[in-house]
Design an enzyme around this catalytic site. Structure first.
Site, mmCIF file in Angstrom:
data_model
loop_
_atom_site.group_PDB
_atom_site.id
_atom_site.type_symbol
_atom_site.label_atom_id
_atom_site.label_comp_id
_atom_site.label_asym_id
_atom_site.label_seq_id
_atom_site.Cartn_x
_atom_site.Cartn_y
_atom_site.Cartn_z
ATOM 1 N N ASP A 14 54.170 35.004 31.927
ATOM 2 C CA ASP A 14 53.082 35.834 31.504
ATOM 3 C C ASP A 14 52.836 35.913 30.101
ATOM 4 O O ASP A 14 53.660 35.914 29.978
ATOM 5 C CB ASP A 14 52.807 36.729 32.871
ATOM 6 C CG ASP A 14 50.895 37.166 33.081
ATOM 7 O OD1 ASP A 14 50.020 36.039 32.100
ATOM 8 O OD2 ASP A 14 50.528 38.109 32.935
ATOM 9 N N CYS A 78 50.643 33.231 35.725
ATOM 10 C CA CYS A 78 48.791 33.131 34.505
ATOM 11 C C CYS A 78 48.410 32.722 35.285
ATOM 12 O O CYS A 78 48.415 30.827 35.390
ATOM 13 C CB CYS A 78 49.929 33.189 33.191
ATOM 14 S SG CYS A 78 48.555 33.189 32.773
ATOM 15 N N THR A 80 45.395 31.693 33.744
ATOM 16 C CA THR A 80 45.029 30.797 32.550
ATOM 17 C C THR A 80 46.266 30.031 32.268
ATOM 18 O O THR A 80 45.300 28.942 31.700
ATOM 19 C CB THR A 80 44.765 32.052 31.369
ATOM 20 O OG1 THR A 80 44.057 33.016 31.834
ATOM 21 C CG2 THR A 80 43.845 31.590 30.157
ATOM 22 N N CYS A 192 43.309 36.326 37.775
ATOM 23 C CA CYS A 192 43.542 36.608 36.651
ATOM 24 C C CYS A 192 45.003 37.613 36.868
ATOM 25 O O CYS A 192 44.342 38.459 38.151
ATOM 26 C CB CYS A 192 42.892 37.585 35.743
ATOM 27 S SG CYS A 192 44.215 37.955 33.867
ATOM 28 N N THR A 193 45.582 37.720 36.895
ATOM 29 C CA THR A 193 47.733 38.328 37.254
ATOM 30 C C THR A 193 46.864 39.568 37.104
ATOM 31 O O THR A 193 47.909 40.951 37.471
ATOM 32 C CB THR A 193 48.435 38.058 37.311
ATOM 33 O OG1 THR A 193 48.776 37.489 35.516
ATOM 34 C CG2 THR A 193 48.735 36.230 37.846
HETATM 35 N N1 DGL Z 1 47.564 37.426 33.199
HETATM 36 C C1 DGL Z 1 46.278 35.804 32.591
HETATM 37 C C2 DGL Z 1 46.099 35.015 34.318
HETATM 38 O O1 DGL Z 1 46.286 35.545 34.886
HETATM 39 C C3 DGL Z 1 45.731 36.504 31.467
HETATM 40 C C4 DGL Z 1 46.148 36.910 30.942
HETATM 41 C C5 DGL Z 1 45.500 36.731 28.931
HETATM 42 O O2 DGL Z 1 44.418 36.234 28.835
HETATM 43 O O3 DGL Z 1 46.397 36.678 28.360
HETATM 44 O O4 DGL Z 1 45.302 34.119 34.000
#
Ligand code: DGL
Length: 271
Positions: A14, A78, A80, A192-193
């Site tokens: 992540d 993740c 994103t 978002c995780t």
């Molecule tokens: N943990 C990430 C997700 O699942 C995003 C966090 C970030 O913006 O880096 O999208």
């Protein structure tokens, strides 16, 4: 003579600490595996990065980590990154990848009021991948996309034991709650995780109860589909790799230790 298969090495990746919410579910189904938790803290948050820059970055760090750790499987924990770069990762590397994408299909199937919200980074909710999930699996639901600028960073702060004011969370969460023709949102996809790290606060600060959907258990099931079930219960401590190379501060080392991850920093050490 009997042979015991070597435990697999699973790399969970992540931008930051959100992937821990996926890691904790994957550990439950493969406690015997060797885990590497790799976080791109030098480039966090991914939600604010332009797409071409992020694609190049993820391919670059993944190249280094795959070469260094030779995983049998990589979990991209993740949204994103997964909604943008999974095809390129699969084209470039031999290792199987399990991605994390917004749980729009199960959310829309479960919603009774047909009002569903998707709470993710601004990048994830604006991706074509997410829009296509809604077109293909919306099942007649009105889906509200809520892009949050700050929630991932607030979740990291809370996990490290720093105070996070209710108002700051409410400002990000409130747009998820929609009332339309006497019906109310009943399902919110945590896309978002990082956000499941704040689940208790999200529930407490909701104006009415909703079902917050966390995709982590489904991702764990996908891992066992690909690698098979656990072979024994031995639980080797997972290792953490930081792209910044910086040793974690004590609050962060303690948080990682609560997830069973070793950073090499003794509890209470003043780094
Ligand atoms: N943990 C990430 C997700 O699942 C995003 C966090 C970030 O913006 O880096 O999208």
């Amino acid at each position: 003579m009997s042979f015991t298969a070597a435990p697999p090495t699973i790399l969970v990746f992540d931008s930051g600490l959100g992937g821990l919410t996926v890691y904790r579910e994957v550990v439950k189904v493969r406690p015997d595996a060797r885990f590497i938790y790799a976080l791109d803290d030098a480039f966090f948050p991914y939600g604010r990065r332009d797409e071409p820059v992020l694609v190049a970055r993820v391919l670059g760090v993944m190249d280094e980590w795959i070469t260094a750790h030779r995983p049998d499987l990589v979990v991209v924990a993740c949204n994103t990154a997964s909604t943008l770069v999974l095809p390129q990762l699969r084209a470039r590397f031999q290792v199987p990848f399990v991605g994390t994408v917004p749980a729009i299909k199960p959310a829309c199937a479960a919603s009774k009021t047909k009002l569903v919200s998707v709470l993710g980074t601004e990048a994830t909710v604006s991706r074509e991948y997410t829009r296509a999930l809604i077109r293909d699996f919306g099942q007649g639901c009105a889906v509200t996309l809520v892009g949050s600028l700050r929630l991932a960073e607030l979740a990291e702060a809370a996990l490290k034991g720093e105070g996070v004011a209710d108002d700051a969370i409410v400002a990000e969460l409130a747009p998820c709650f929609v009332e339309l023709d006497g019906a109310r949102t009943d399902t919110v996809v945590l896309a978002c995780t990082h956000y499941p790290l704040l689940l208790d606060r999200l529930q407490e600060l909701s104006p009415w109860p909703v079902n917050f959907m966390d995709p982590a258990p489904a991702i764990a099931r996908r891992v066992t589909d690909l690698l098979g079930p656990a072979n024994g219960n031995a639980t080797p401590a997972g290792r953490v790799v930081f792209s910044s190379g910086r040793p974690p501060a004590p609050g962060l080392a303690a948080a990682l230790a609560r997830f069973g991850l070793e950073t090499g920093v003794p509890a209470g050490a003043g780094v």
